[in-house]
Design a protein around this motif. Structure first.
Motif, PDB file in Angstrom:
ATOM      1  N   GLN A 143      38.135  46.758  36.075  1.00 22.18           N
ATOM      2  CA  GLN A 143      38.979  45.647  35.634  1.00 22.18           C
ATOM      3  C   GLN A 143      40.462  45.985  35.775  1.00 22.18           C
ATOM      4  OE1 GLN A 143      38.124  42.618  34.648  1.00 22.18           O
ATOM      5  NE2 GLN A 143      35.917  42.822  34.497  1.00 22.18           N
ATOM      6  N   SER A 144      40.852  47.184  35.341  1.00 21.99           N
ATOM      7  CA  SER A 144      42.276  47.536  35.360  1.00 21.99           C
ATOM      8  C   SER A 144      42.790  47.733  36.781  1.00 21.99           C
ATOM      9  CB  SER A 144      42.531  48.797  34.531  1.00 21.99           C
ATOM     10  OG  SER A 144      41.870  49.923  35.070  1.00 21.99           O
ATOM     11  N   VAL A 145      41.969  48.299  37.666  1.00 18.00           N
ATOM     12  CA  VAL A 145      42.420  48.517  39.036  1.00 18.00           C
ATOM     13  C   VAL A 145      42.485  47.195  39.808  1.00 18.00           C
ATOM     14  CG1 VAL A 145      41.999  49.771  41.200  1.00 18.00           C
ATOM     15  CG2 VAL A 145      41.584  50.886  39.020  1.00 18.00           C
ATOM     16  N   PHE A 146      41.682  46.216  39.401  1.00 19.37           N
ATOM     17  CA  PHE A 146      41.824  44.882  39.999  1.00 19.37           C
ATOM     18  C   PHE A 146      43.235  44.354  39.762  1.00 19.37           C
ATOM     19  CE2 PHE A 146      41.659  40.229  39.570  1.00 19.37           C
ATOM     20  CZ  PHE A 146      41.222  39.887  40.843  1.00 19.37           C
ATOM     21  N   ASP A 147      43.765  44.599  38.570  1.00 19.25           N
ATOM     22  CA  ASP A 147      45.136  44.160  38.285  1.00 19.25           C
ATOM     23  C   ASP A 147      46.151  44.925  39.127  1.00 19.25           C
ATOM     24  OD1 ASP A 147      44.239  42.310  36.468  1.00 19.25           O
ATOM     25  OD2 ASP A 147      44.499  43.612  34.740  1.00 19.25           O
ATOM     26  N   ILE A 148      45.889  46.205  39.356  1.00 15.70           N
ATOM     27  CA  ILE A 148      46.763  46.974  40.247  1.00 15.70           C
ATOM     28  C   ILE A 148      46.744  46.368  41.652  1.00 15.70           C
ATOM     29  CG2 ILE A 148      47.063  49.216  41.394  1.00 15.70           C
ATOM     30  CD1 ILE A 148      46.059  50.537  38.818  1.00 15.70           C
ATOM     31  N   HIS A 149      45.555  45.977  42.099  1.00 16.15           N
ATOM     32  CA  HIS A 149      45.418  45.332  43.410  1.00 16.15           C
ATOM     33  C   HIS A 149      46.339  44.116  43.510  1.00 16.15           C
ATOM     34  CE1 HIS A 149      43.164  43.769  46.970  1.00 16.15           C
ATOM     35  NE2 HIS A 149      43.453  42.603  46.432  1.00 16.15           N
ATOM     36  N   GLN A 150      46.425  43.362  42.435  1.00 16.15           N
ATOM     37  CA  GLN A 150      47.223  42.136  42.466  1.00 16.15           C
ATOM     38  C   GLN A 150      48.717  42.412  42.612  1.00 16.15           C
ATOM     39  OE1 GLN A 150      45.715  39.165  42.784  1.00 16.15           O
ATOM     40  NE2 GLN A 150      43.826  40.374  42.750  1.00 16.15           N
ATOM     41  N   THR A 151      49.171  43.606  42.215  1.00 19.06           N
ATOM     42  CA  THR A 151      50.589  43.913  42.412  1.00 19.06           C
ATOM     43  C   THR A 151      50.927  43.980  43.897  1.00 19.06           C
ATOM     44  OG1 THR A 151      50.284  46.333  42.347  1.00 19.06           O
ATOM     45  CG2 THR A 151      50.658  45.218  40.245  1.00 19.06           C
ATOM     46  N   GLY A 152      49.953  44.343  44.737  1.00 25.50           N
ATOM     47  CA  GLY A 152      50.185  44.321  46.184  1.00 25.50           C
ATOM     48  C   GLY A 152      50.458  42.915  46.671  1.00 25.50           C
ATOM     49  N   HIS A 153      49.661  41.951  46.179  1.00 26.61           N
ATOM     50  CA  HIS A 153      49.913  40.558  46.535  1.00 26.61           C
ATOM     51  C   HIS A 153      51.256  40.089  45.984  1.00 26.61           C
ATOM     52  CE1 HIS A 153      46.121  39.878  48.444  1.00 26.61           C
ATOM     53  NE2 HIS A 153      45.406  40.127  47.359  1.00 26.61           N
ATOM     54  N   GLY A 154      51.563  40.525  44.753  1.00 28.78           N
ATOM     55  CA  GLY A 154      52.843  40.128  44.161  1.00 28.78           C
ATOM     56  C   GLY A 154      54.013  40.627  44.980  1.00 28.78           C
ATOM     57  N   ASN A 155      53.909  41.859  45.463  1.00 32.40           N
ATOM     58  CA  ASN A 155      54.976  42.403  46.303  1.00 32.40           C
ATOM     59  C   ASN A 155      55.089  41.620  47.610  1.00 32.40           C
ATOM     60  OD1 ASN A 155      56.923  44.636  47.067  1.00 32.40           O
ATOM     61  ND2 ASN A 155      55.408  44.859  48.696  1.00 32.40           N
ATOM     62  N   ALA A 156      53.940  41.290  48.210  1.00 33.17           N
ATOM     63  CA  ALA A 156      53.962  40.535  49.463  1.00 33.17           C
ATOM     64  C   ALA A 156      54.581  39.162  49.269  1.00 33.17           C
ATOM     65  CB  ALA A 156      52.550  40.407  50.016  1.00 33.17           C
ATOM     66  N   SER A 187      43.231  33.998  40.615  1.00 25.38           N
ATOM     67  CA  SER A 187      42.085  33.172  40.226  1.00 25.38           C
ATOM     68  C   SER A 187      40.993  33.202  41.287  1.00 25.38           C
ATOM     69  CB  SER A 187      42.536  31.730  39.972  1.00 25.38           C
ATOM     70  OG  SER A 187      43.440  31.666  38.890  1.00 25.38           O
ATOM     71  N   ALA A 188      41.385  33.050  42.560  1.00 23.86           N
ATOM     72  CA  ALA A 188      40.401  33.037  43.645  1.00 23.86           C
ATOM     73  C   ALA A 188      39.722  34.389  43.795  1.00 23.86           C
ATOM     74  CB  ALA A 188      41.082  32.629  44.951  1.00 23.86           C
ATOM     75  N   GLU A 189      40.499  35.469  43.750  1.00 21.57           N
ATOM     76  CA  GLU A 189      39.926  36.792  43.961  1.00 21.57           C
ATOM     77  C   GLU A 189      39.114  37.268  42.760  1.00 21.57           C
ATOM     78  OE1 GLU A 189      42.877  38.674  47.319  1.00 21.57           O
ATOM     79  OE2 GLU A 189      42.767  39.647  45.354  1.00 21.57           O
ATOM     80  N   SER A 190      39.539  36.906  41.554  1.00 24.42           N
ATOM     81  CA  SER A 190      38.789  37.350  40.387  1.00 24.42           C
ATOM     82  C   SER A 190      37.391  36.746  40.382  1.00 24.42           C
ATOM     83  CB  SER A 190      39.526  36.982  39.091  1.00 24.42           C
ATOM     84  OG  SER A 190      39.651  35.584  38.949  1.00 24.42           O
ATOM     85  N   ARG A 191      37.271  35.533  40.902  1.00 19.85           N
ATOM     86  CA  ARG A 191      35.953  34.895  40.938  1.00 19.85           C
ATOM     87  C   ARG A 191      35.062  35.473  42.032  1.00 19.85           C
ATOM     88  NH1 ARG A 191      34.532  28.864  43.191  1.00 19.85           N
ATOM     89  NH2 ARG A 191      32.271  29.068  43.048  1.00 19.85           N
ATOM     90  N   ARG A 192      35.554  35.445  43.271  1.00 18.50           N
ATOM     91  CA  ARG A 192      34.675  35.784  44.387  1.00 18.50           C
ATOM     92  C   ARG A 192      34.658  37.265  44.734  1.00 18.50           C
ATOM     93  NH1 ARG A 192      36.664  30.612  46.450  1.00 18.50           N
ATOM     94  NH2 ARG A 192      34.900  29.143  46.504  1.00 18.50           N
ATOM     95  N   TYR A 193      35.727  38.000  44.447  1.00 24.12           N
ATOM     96  CA  TYR A 193      35.792  39.399  44.859  1.00 24.12           C
ATOM     97  C   TYR A 193      35.528  40.375  43.719  1.00 24.12           C
ATOM     98  CZ  TYR A 193      38.283  37.360  48.883  1.00 24.12           C
ATOM     99  OH  TYR A 193      38.647  36.612  49.965  1.00 24.12           O
ATOM    100  N   LEU A 194      35.621  39.908  42.470  1.00 21.78           N
ATOM    101  CA  LEU A 194      35.375  40.796  41.339  1.00 21.78           C
ATOM    102  C   LEU A 194      34.167  40.344  40.533  1.00 21.78           C
ATOM    103  CD1 LEU A 194      36.294  43.239  39.676  1.00 21.78           C
ATOM    104  CD2 LEU A 194      37.708  41.686  38.317  1.00 21.78           C
ATOM    105  N   GLU A 195      34.188  39.100  40.042  1.00 19.00           N
ATOM    106  CA  GLU A 195      33.099  38.636  39.189  1.00 19.00           C
ATOM    107  C   GLU A 195      31.767  38.604  39.933  1.00 19.00           C
ATOM    108  OE1 GLU A 195      34.208  34.906  37.450  1.00 19.00           O
ATOM    109  OE2 GLU A 195      36.073  35.719  36.633  1.00 19.00           O
ATOM    110  N   TYR A 196      31.764  38.166  41.198  1.00 16.34           N
ATOM    111  CA  TYR A 196      30.521  38.166  41.958  1.00 16.34           C
ATOM    112  C   TYR A 196      29.974  39.585  42.090  1.00 16.34           C
ATOM    113  CZ  TYR A 196      30.824  33.278  43.661  1.00 16.34           C
ATOM    114  OH  TYR A 196      30.849  31.904  43.775  1.00 16.34           O
ATOM    115  N   SER A 197      30.833  40.524  42.483  1.00 16.58           N
ATOM    116  CA  SER A 197      30.362  41.897  42.691  1.00 16.58           C
ATOM    117  C   SER A 197      29.816  42.504  41.396  1.00 16.58           C
ATOM    118  CB  SER A 197      31.488  42.770  43.250  1.00 16.58           C
ATOM    119  OG  SER A 197      31.815  42.374  44.577  1.00 16.58           O
TER     120      SER A 197
END
Length: 261
Positions: A228-241, A82-92
């Protein structure tokens, strides 16, 4: 206040003003930055938007120590998403689609999250000392949230930069087409203003249509869907962490800091 904003001669100049920490981006800075972009778009007197930064470096990226705020008792992938989709994706994406030409003036280091500020701009003027990098593979993530690498650099150069974590020089970036102009550091602001002033003399509606035509072509080629799709791939890194250490992907952070110093 982390952002300065001024309008003169049809040009809105947005300045990152946190030079003491290399203009790293905390939530407040990004919110102020979005407000400045919104003001520039809404102002009928503004024809061109310039994004620049005070100090030695354009931006050292996200504030990795405080980017998520104080560590809560429990953090979930939904909170990060939620935080990253707003400030790191939607803003850009909003800045990329602003209906006015924009120019980023980049000097020194432009690291990871710094790319999320300059890549949305239509043109980039780089100082000779500019270095562009995305070393977050060291953190177990395949690249920053607004994954423009392939579009900006081409597939093989994008892979090289991601796989090695090394910075791309201004001259290299110009050869790939990512940068429009490379200039001496002490001429960066002057040359950027000259370019902005030239563009500002063009009919605003024609500029808007030209920008839409190019962006729409990229979107037809798959840009928007890929981002959009690669943003979801990015989130798998956080999920793994989260599954490994219960907090966002900060594994490898010290190694990353050492490489970018």
């Amino acid at each position: 206040m982390y952002i300065r904003y001024e309008v003169s001669n049809k040009i809105a100049t947005i300045t990152l003003d946190r030079p003491e920490v290399a203009n790293v981006q905390n939530p407040a800075l990004l919110d102020e930055l979005d407000e400045a972009w919104t003001a520039a778009v809404a102002d009928d007197e503004v024809v061109v938007i310039v994004l620049r930064a005070e100090g030695k470096h354009f931006s050292a990226g996200h504030d990795l120590k405080g980017g998520f705020g104080p560590k809560p008792d429990k953090i979930t992938l939904d909170m990060i998403y939620s935080a990253e989709s707003r400030r790191y994706l939607e803003y850009s994406l909003r800045w990329r689609n602003a209906p006015k030409p924009s120019i980023a003036a980049v000097q020194g280091r432009c690291i990871a999250g710094g790319l999320l500020l300059c890549w949305p701009c239509d043109l980039i003027v780089a100082a000779e000392d500019a270095l562009f990098s995305d070393p977050v593979v060291l953190m177990g993530i395949g690249g920053v949230e607004y994954h423009g690498h392939t579009w900006e650099l081409g597939a093989r150069k994008a892979k090289e930069i991601l796989f090695t974590g090394r910075p791309l020089t201004a001259a290299e970036a110009e050869r790939t087409g990512m940068v429009n102009l490379v200039v001496p550091r002490d001429e960066l602001d002057t040359r950027t203003t000259e370019l902005a002033s030239q563009i500002a003399q063009m009919p605003p509606f024609g500029l808007r249509q030209a920008k839409r035509a190019v962006n729409q072509t990229l979107d037809v080629q798959g840009f928007y869907a890929a981002i959009q799709s690669v943003f979801d791939i990015h989130q798998t890194g956080h999920g793994n962490a989260l599954s490994v250490n219960g907090y966002p992907a900060l594994v490898g952070l010290e190694d990353m800091k050492n490489r970018i110093r």
